[in-house]
Design an enzyme around this catalytic site. Sequence first.
Site, mmCIF file in Angstrom:
data_model
loop_
_atom_site.group_PDB
_atom_site.id
_atom_site.type_symbol
_atom_site.label_atom_id
_atom_site.label_comp_id
_atom_site.label_asym_id
_atom_site.label_seq_id
_atom_site.Cartn_x
_atom_site.Cartn_y
_atom_site.Cartn_z
ATOM 1 N N SER A 134 57.662 10.140 59.681
ATOM 2 C CA SER A 134 56.440 9.528 58.880
ATOM 3 C C SER A 134 55.445 9.353 59.721
ATOM 4 O O SER A 134 55.047 10.076 60.620
ATOM 5 C CB SER A 134 56.651 8.522 57.862
ATOM 6 O OG SER A 134 55.892 8.433 56.916
ATOM 7 N N ASP B 289 58.513 15.734 48.668
ATOM 8 C CA ASP B 289 57.641 14.630 49.279
ATOM 9 C C ASP B 289 56.358 14.319 48.390
ATOM 10 O O ASP B 289 55.584 15.098 48.698
ATOM 11 C CB ASP B 289 57.543 14.931 50.719
ATOM 12 C CG ASP B 289 56.977 13.684 51.573
ATOM 13 O OD1 ASP B 289 56.320 12.749 50.921
ATOM 14 O OD2 ASP B 289 57.105 13.565 52.624
ATOM 15 N N HIS C 209 60.344 12.148 50.638
ATOM 16 C CA HIS C 209 59.823 11.778 51.827
ATOM 17 C C HIS C 209 60.649 11.189 52.869
ATOM 18 O O HIS C 209 60.500 11.590 53.883
ATOM 19 C CB HIS C 209 58.677 10.737 51.390
ATOM 20 C CG HIS C 209 57.928 10.196 52.639
ATOM 21 N ND1 HIS C 209 57.066 10.962 53.556
ATOM 22 C CD2 HIS C 209 58.043 9.006 53.214
ATOM 23 C CE1 HIS C 209 56.567 10.320 54.432
ATOM 24 N NE2 HIS C 209 57.110 8.943 54.320
#
Length: 306
Positions: free
Chosen positions: A152, A249, A279
């Site tokens: 991320s 996601d 995600h």
Amino acid sequence: MAGLGKAVVAAWEPYRRWGWAAVSFGVHRGLGALLARKPERAPRWLPACRQKSSVSFLSRPDLPNLAYKRLKGKSPGIIFIPGYISNMNGTKALAIEEFCKSLGHAYIRFDYSGIGNSDGNLEECTVGKWRKDVLSVIDELAVGPQILVGSSLGGWLMLHAAIARPQKVVALIGIAAAVDSLVTQFNQLPIETKKEIEMKGVWSMPSKYSEEGVYRVQYSVVKEAEHHCLLHSPIPVSCPVRLLHGMKDDIIPWQTSVQVADRIVSTDVDVILRKHSNHRMKEKADLQLLVYTIDDLIDKLSTVVN
């Protein structure tokens, strides 16, 4: 895929047993041969239980001390760069550690300043300060060439690290890489909402991963993050890059990884999509894909060296 431009030829290779597909940007050995030789059973590195180990601290003059854990071992070493408000004890960080133990490779995981066991005030942290954290780990703790694995926000920071330390960063793996995401998501808000956030000085950003249902982000953090955006121009990273992303996601759309791949100047870039992953990408099959990707890059780099 037509929007990727004439210079990029994308070859789709479906791996239906695993529920994911690779988009290859450039010519290289790829993951096909890797999966062909991997067993279908669960890898032995998936830990049933984990032993506790002590936390070390990197002291930095005029900067918060960083908590970290390090395995000594062979090169290239692996460094895990966590996501926003995430620490070094997450599922992916620990799975990579077990994998590195099984291979005898060096490995580092750490907490950003203001997060976990590291010093610092979270409300004073910015993308730029966390970028410095990553560079401190590379400069002060890592020995020899490194593969960076960024989750991320960590996927954004790993690109900055590769640009700043091209001699030491030899490959990148992004997991739902949130490149420019803080700024992109803010800019997508209605004008009235943005004005209200600017006046209040705080953005209550909705998140299902927060116990409160929101992350409270200082407006100054968003403005500072604008100085670190990368997608507006070619990204000067020339090492091998693998971008893993779940098509379910709902935080960072998988198309972001395709855009990142298009911007990176390296000719050795793969976007690997998992159809049913979200995600966090921390299910068993996600972790298998992650460590197989690390293993493939280690093999590739060893072949180049030898």
